[in-house]
Design an enzyme around this catalytic site. Sequence first.
Site, PDB file in Angstrom:
ATOM      1  N   ASP A  70     -17.522  57.021  40.150  1.00 49.59           N
ATOM      2  CA  ASP A  70     -17.635  55.861  40.085  1.00 49.59           C
ATOM      3  C   ASP A  70     -18.134  55.136  41.512  1.00 49.59           C
ATOM      4  OD1 ASP A  70     -17.636  53.208  39.407  1.00 49.59           O
ATOM      5  OD2 ASP A  70     -15.454  53.133  39.114  1.00 49.59           O
ATOM      6  N   ASP A 269     -23.539  50.779  40.708  1.00 46.79           N
ATOM      7  CA  ASP A 269     -22.106  51.361  40.049  1.00 46.79           C
ATOM      8  C   ASP A 269     -22.304  52.273  38.868  1.00 46.79           C
ATOM      9  OD1 ASP A 269     -19.778  51.223  38.979  1.00 46.79           O
ATOM     10  OD2 ASP A 269     -19.764  49.430  38.360  1.00 46.79           O
TER      11      ASP A 269
END
Length: 463
Positions: A70, A269
């Site tokens: 992430d 992201d």
Amino acid sequence: MILFLALVLLQSSASFAQQKGFKIPLIRSPTSQSVSSFQSGDGITVMNQNDFAYTVKVSIGEEVFHLTLDTGSSDLWVISNACQTSDCLNVARYSRAFSTNLTISQIPFHIDYVTGSVSGLVASETVCLGLFQMFSQVFGLANSTQDIDFSGNANSGILGLAFPSEASMPGMTVLQSIFSGVSDSYFTISLGSRLDSNSLSSFTVGQIESSQANSTSDFFAIPVSKAGANNYDYWKIPLLYLTINSTRLPLSSSSVKGVDQASQIAVLDTGTTLILGPTRDVLMFWDILGPAARRNQMSGMWQVRCDKAVVVGFVLGQENSYGEFLLDPADISWEEGGSSDGWCLGGIQANDKVDSGDWLLGDVFLRNVYSLYHAANSSSGPWIGLISTMNQTAALATFRQNRGPDLDSSLGLQIHAGFVSPSNRPSMMYTVSALCGFFGGAVLTITFLGVSRHGLRIRKRKE
Ligand SMILES: *[C@@H]1O[C@H](CO)[C@@H](O)[C@H](O)[C@H]1NC(C)=O
Ligand SMILES: *[C@@H]1O[C@H](CO)[C@@H](O)[C@H](O)[C@H]1NC(C)=O
Ligand SMILES: *[C@@H]1O[C@H](CO)[C@@H](O)[C@H](O)[C@H]1NC(C)=O
Ligand SMILES: *[C@@H]1O[C@H](CO)[C@@H](O)[C@H](O)[C@H]1NC(C)=O
Ligand SMILES: *[C@@H]1O[C@H](CO)[C@@H](O)[C@H](O)[C@H]1NC(C)=O
Ligand SMILES: *[C@@H]1O[C@H](CO)[C@@H](O)[C@H](O)[C@H]1NC(C)=O
């Protein structure tokens, strides 16, 4: 007591000699089989809405876990076997019985994501990522999660690679540990575009994926923006405008404080599946497609005809140096994300919950680029490097082959007389969109069930 433990934890270090770098595979796995019902035309139909995570193998103590990679958060955490919430059953969980060097503090941690949250206690243990062994690496042992929905898959937590200023736990983050261990401080991410092409997904540290580029100078470099924060927080860069089939779509001004009017801020992201942008811009975007797009009243999600090919570009960088990065039309009309009655899930959805950036460019965007994340050094701030991996000719041909003919090719950009190049009549376009759009008192409440499970850790926008 707490202070003492904090000091112990702060001593964590990455004790390895500087290395050339390493590469490890990324595995794309579905993270939920949630089925949402959608009201369509003359009845209820069911649409499977899929969500995917790119996971990486990380060993903590003696155990190996698949964790979501992430770039939109900064902490490492894993579900502990103390976790009894329904969210964390049925996944591999950390058991202290198998660990030799584990230290558990009494320091609590709590992290909010775009959807869901996690809490537990801060701990430390030997963590291995690729070739790197990090002794006394701080991580979170999660004893409770809400709405993260890891159940039913192999995903046991998150490995966050955003900047240390956003970390919720004391001590060195994994990013700091790995950057202190390579001579060239950067990592790269390549996301395979299809389920069966896992081999194309990779995560490298301190080295380049040789099938994609030869050196860091092959990338289009964009300095990371600090907008809205005192320090670098996320891997974010200015977004100047979008293009739809080569026509420029200007954006409204940024909501991030301290950003100059000419650009919005986009966060790269990997932890978010789709592309999320400000409601007003996303509304205008889909509105331009006319009847080929619709907002599902029940789910609040935008859908687009599965046979409608649209080539969307994100123009990123600065006024004097920018690059256009095109998306595969199959990522905008995203059949794999869910479809019913010829309507596919839109790859771009509205979200106003983030305040450190205007847009989250999730996997739908990142599948179309090879991306590099470079640390700051004494002479340069941190920067992001992008190389487009999308072949428009091939993508359009494949789209037609898979989706059949465009059944109503009269539906498209051309029907919107108000949509003209911004150099001619930019304000006109806003007016037309606002009048024929969905602004008429409708409350655009968006829920992201099944869309952005992990994603950016954010301070909620203050109402
Ligand atoms: C779970 O974590 C919380 C902090 O978030 C902590 O107060 C609590 O003691 C922990 N419970 C267990 C059983 O570890
Ligand atoms: C525990 O830590 C020591 C160094 O502090 C290290 O030599 C040893 O390999 C570690 N054990 C495991 C299982 O990671
Ligand atoms: C790397 O360099 C070689 C030799 O110059 C070239 O043939 C190749 O296309 C390059 N690879 C990429 C991915 O740019
Ligand atoms: C700092 O990074 C830049 C860009 O990556 C590079 O060109 C430069 O050589 C580096 N400088 C030092 C002192 O390492
Ligand atoms: C793009 O795809 C087309 C059709 O498959 C192919 O002919 C062309 O060489 C590709 N272009 C690049 C730059 O790879
Ligand atoms: C965008 O361009 C593609 C390829 O030229 C075409 O098939 C499609 O209909 C266009 N889409 C719209 C919405 O005009």
